[in-house]
Design a protein around this motif. Structure first.
Motif, PDB file in Angstrom:
ATOM      1  N   CYS A  96      27.094  33.025  51.705  1.00  0.00           N
ATOM      2  CA  CYS A  96      28.207  32.799  52.613  1.00  0.00           C
ATOM      3  C   CYS A  96      27.806  33.302  53.998  1.00  0.00           C
ATOM      4  O   CYS A  96      27.132  34.334  54.114  1.00  0.00           O
ATOM      5  N   ALA A  97      28.216  32.574  55.034  1.00  0.00           N
ATOM      6  CA  ALA A  97      27.899  32.965  56.406  1.00  0.00           C
ATOM      7  C   ALA A  97      29.112  32.713  57.281  1.00  0.00           C
ATOM      8  O   ALA A  97      29.926  31.831  56.990  1.00  0.00           O
ATOM      9  N   ALA A  98      29.204  33.457  58.370  1.00  0.00           N
ATOM     10  CA  ALA A  98      30.341  33.293  59.273  1.00  0.00           C
ATOM     11  C   ALA A  98      29.927  33.596  60.702  1.00  0.00           C
ATOM     12  O   ALA A  98      28.991  34.371  60.947  1.00  0.00           O
ATOM     13  N   SER A  99      30.640  32.985  61.620  1.00  0.00           N
ATOM     14  CA  SER A  99      30.375  33.244  63.029  1.00  0.00           C
ATOM     15  C   SER A  99      31.509  32.687  63.865  1.00  0.00           C
ATOM     16  O   SER A  99      32.162  31.716  63.474  1.00  0.00           O
ATOM     17  N   ARG A 100      31.704  33.272  65.044  1.00  0.00           N
ATOM     18  CA  ARG A 100      32.685  32.734  65.994  1.00  0.00           C
ATOM     19  C   ARG A 100      32.057  31.712  66.921  1.00  0.00           C
ATOM     20  O   ARG A 100      32.766  30.974  67.599  1.00  0.00           O
ATOM     21  N   ARG A 101      30.720  31.667  66.971  1.00  0.00           N
ATOM     22  CA  ARG A 101      30.051  30.882  68.015  1.00  0.00           C
ATOM     23  C   ARG A 101      29.411  29.603  67.490  1.00  0.00           C
ATOM     24  O   ARG A 101      28.629  28.987  68.179  1.00  0.00           O
ATOM     25  N   VAL A 102      29.737  29.206  66.265  1.00  0.00           N
ATOM     26  CA  VAL A 102      29.065  28.060  65.667  1.00  0.00           C
ATOM     27  C   VAL A 102      29.458  26.763  66.360  1.00  0.00           C
ATOM     28  O   VAL A 102      30.634  26.458  66.509  1.00  0.00           O
ATOM     29  N   ILE A 103      28.447  25.996  66.771  1.00  0.00           N
ATOM     30  CA  ILE A 103      28.669  24.661  67.308  1.00  0.00           C
ATOM     31  C   ILE A 103      28.224  23.624  66.283  1.00  0.00           C
ATOM     32  O   ILE A 103      28.969  22.716  65.925  1.00  0.00           O
ATOM     33  N   VAL A 104      26.990  23.767  65.829  1.00  0.00           N
ATOM     34  CA  VAL A 104      26.453  22.874  64.806  1.00  0.00           C
ATOM     35  C   VAL A 104      26.505  23.614  63.475  1.00  0.00           C
ATOM     36  O   VAL A 104      25.669  24.479  63.200  1.00  0.00           O
ATOM     37  N   VAL A 105      27.452  23.269  62.640  1.00  0.00           N
ATOM     38  CA  VAL A 105      27.714  24.068  61.445  1.00  0.00           C
ATOM     39  C   VAL A 105      26.594  24.013  60.420  1.00  0.00           C
ATOM     40  O   VAL A 105      26.516  24.870  59.546  1.00  0.00           O
ATOM     41  N   THR A 106      25.725  23.004  60.522  1.00  0.00           N
ATOM     42  CA  THR A 106      24.651  22.866  59.545  1.00  0.00           C
ATOM     43  C   THR A 106      23.451  23.764  59.854  1.00  0.00           C
ATOM     44  O   THR A 106      22.544  23.863  59.035  1.00  0.00           O
ATOM     45  N   SER A 108      21.660  27.185  60.208  1.00  0.00           N
ATOM     46  CA  SER A 108      21.806  28.564  59.741  1.00  0.00           C
ATOM     47  C   SER A 108      21.651  29.568  60.880  1.00  0.00           C
ATOM     48  O   SER A 108      22.258  30.651  60.829  1.00  0.00           O
ATOM     49  N   ASP A 109      20.894  29.226  61.895  1.00  0.00           N
ATOM     50  CA  ASP A 109      20.658  30.187  62.987  1.00  0.00           C
ATOM     51  C   ASP A 109      21.869  30.337  63.901  1.00  0.00           C
ATOM     52  O   ASP A 109      21.847  31.162  64.814  1.00  0.00           O
ATOM     53  N   GLU A 110      22.921  29.581  63.657  1.00  0.00           N
ATOM     54  CA  GLU A 110      24.130  29.727  64.457  1.00  0.00           C
ATOM     55  C   GLU A 110      25.134  30.682  63.824  1.00  0.00           C
ATOM     56  O   GLU A 110      26.180  30.947  64.401  1.00  0.00           O
ATOM     57  N   TYR A 111      24.796  31.215  62.671  1.00  0.00           N
ATOM     58  CA  TYR A 111      25.694  32.134  61.988  1.00  0.00           C
ATOM     59  C   TYR A 111      25.215  33.570  62.202  1.00  0.00           C
ATOM     60  O   TYR A 111      24.032  33.873  62.062  1.00  0.00           O
ATOM     61  N   ASP A 112      26.154  34.431  62.524  1.00  0.00           N
ATOM     62  CA  ASP A 112      25.815  35.823  62.816  1.00  0.00           C
ATOM     63  C   ASP A 112      25.887  36.736  61.600  1.00  0.00           C
ATOM     64  O   ASP A 112      25.196  37.759  61.562  1.00  0.00           O
ATOM     65  N   TYR A 113      26.728  36.411  60.668  1.00  0.00           N
ATOM     66  CA  TYR A 113      26.987  37.315  59.548  1.00  0.00           C
ATOM     67  C   TYR A 113      26.710  36.594  58.233  1.00  0.00           C
ATOM     68  O   TYR A 113      27.102  35.436  58.054  1.00  0.00           O
ATOM     69  N   TRP A 114      26.073  37.334  57.332  1.00  0.00           N
ATOM     70  CA  TRP A 114      25.667  36.758  56.050  1.00  0.00           C
ATOM     71  C   TRP A 114      26.003  37.702  54.914  1.00  0.00           C
ATOM     72  O   TRP A 114      25.916  38.932  55.053  1.00  0.00           O
ATOM     73  N   GLY A 115      26.358  37.111  53.780  1.00  0.00           N
ATOM     74  CA  GLY A 115      26.488  37.895  52.573  1.00  0.00           C
ATOM     75  C   GLY A 115      25.129  38.053  51.906  1.00  0.00           C
ATOM     76  O   GLY A 115      24.123  37.508  52.366  1.00  0.00           O
ATOM     77  N   ARG A 116      25.124  38.800  50.812  1.00  0.00           N
ATOM     78  CA  ARG A 116      23.869  39.058  50.108  1.00  0.00           C
ATOM     79  C   ARG A 116      23.506  37.957  49.136  1.00  0.00           C
ATOM     80  O   ARG A 116      22.392  37.938  48.609  1.00  0.00           O
ATOM     81  N   GLY A 117      24.421  37.071  48.879  1.00  0.00           N
ATOM     82  CA  GLY A 117      24.129  35.953  48.002  1.00  0.00           C
ATOM     83  C   GLY A 117      24.604  36.152  46.590  1.00  0.00           C
ATOM     84  O   GLY A 117      24.743  37.280  46.110  1.00  0.00           O
ATOM     85  N   THR A 118      24.855  35.043  45.922  1.00  0.00           N
ATOM     86  CA  THR A 118      25.229  35.056  44.510  1.00  0.00           C
ATOM     87  C   THR A 118      24.461  33.931  43.822  1.00  0.00           C
ATOM     88  O   THR A 118      24.338  32.831  44.350  1.00  0.00           O
TER      89      THR A 118
END
Length: 124
Positions: A96-106, A108-118
């Motif tokens: 899971c990833a999240a960001s306030r600044r995402v323009i191109v949602v596809t 990954s480098d536009e996301y600032d925060y990431w979970g550890r994965g499942t």
């Protein structure tokens, strides 16, 4: 700093379903975009789905369109990825990833925060 916590992964037979959750304790996602990415062993991380939290617009990779559904629960401040008709090729670690600044949602480098994965494993 936003901490994202994923849950819901597991082992399922082909054709089965799983629902992944992503929460950020103490945070709200109202101005964020949330994305799901996955990475299989030996492969690059790839986009799966995304949602713009405030307006609910959703995006999907072609490989999961019609099988996966991304959604959010404002009251619980939690995002979900419902995965149906799972295939062995869906086996991967899901992030899971999240960001306030995402323009191109596809991207990954536009996301600032990431979970550890499942981990999601689909047996044939």
């Amino acid at each position: 700093q936003v901490q994202l916590v994923e849950s819901g992964g597991g082992l399922v037979h082909a054709g089965g379903s799983l629902r992944l959750s992503c929460a950020a304790p103490g945070r709200t996602f109202s101005s964020y975009a949330m994305g799901w990415f996955r990475q299989a062993p030996g492969k690059e991380r790839e986009f799966v789905a995304a949602i713009r939290w405030s307006i609910g617009t959703t995006y999907y990779a072609d490989s999961v369109k019609g099988r996966f559904t991304i959604s959010r629960d404002n009251a619980k401040n939690t995002g979900y990825l419902q995965m149906n008709s799972l295939k062995p090729e869906d086996t991967a670690a899901y992030y899971c990833a999240a960001s306030r600044r995402v323009i191109v949602v596809t991207r990954s480098d536009e996301y600032d925060y990431w979970g550890r994965g499942t981990q999601v494993t689909v047996s044939s």
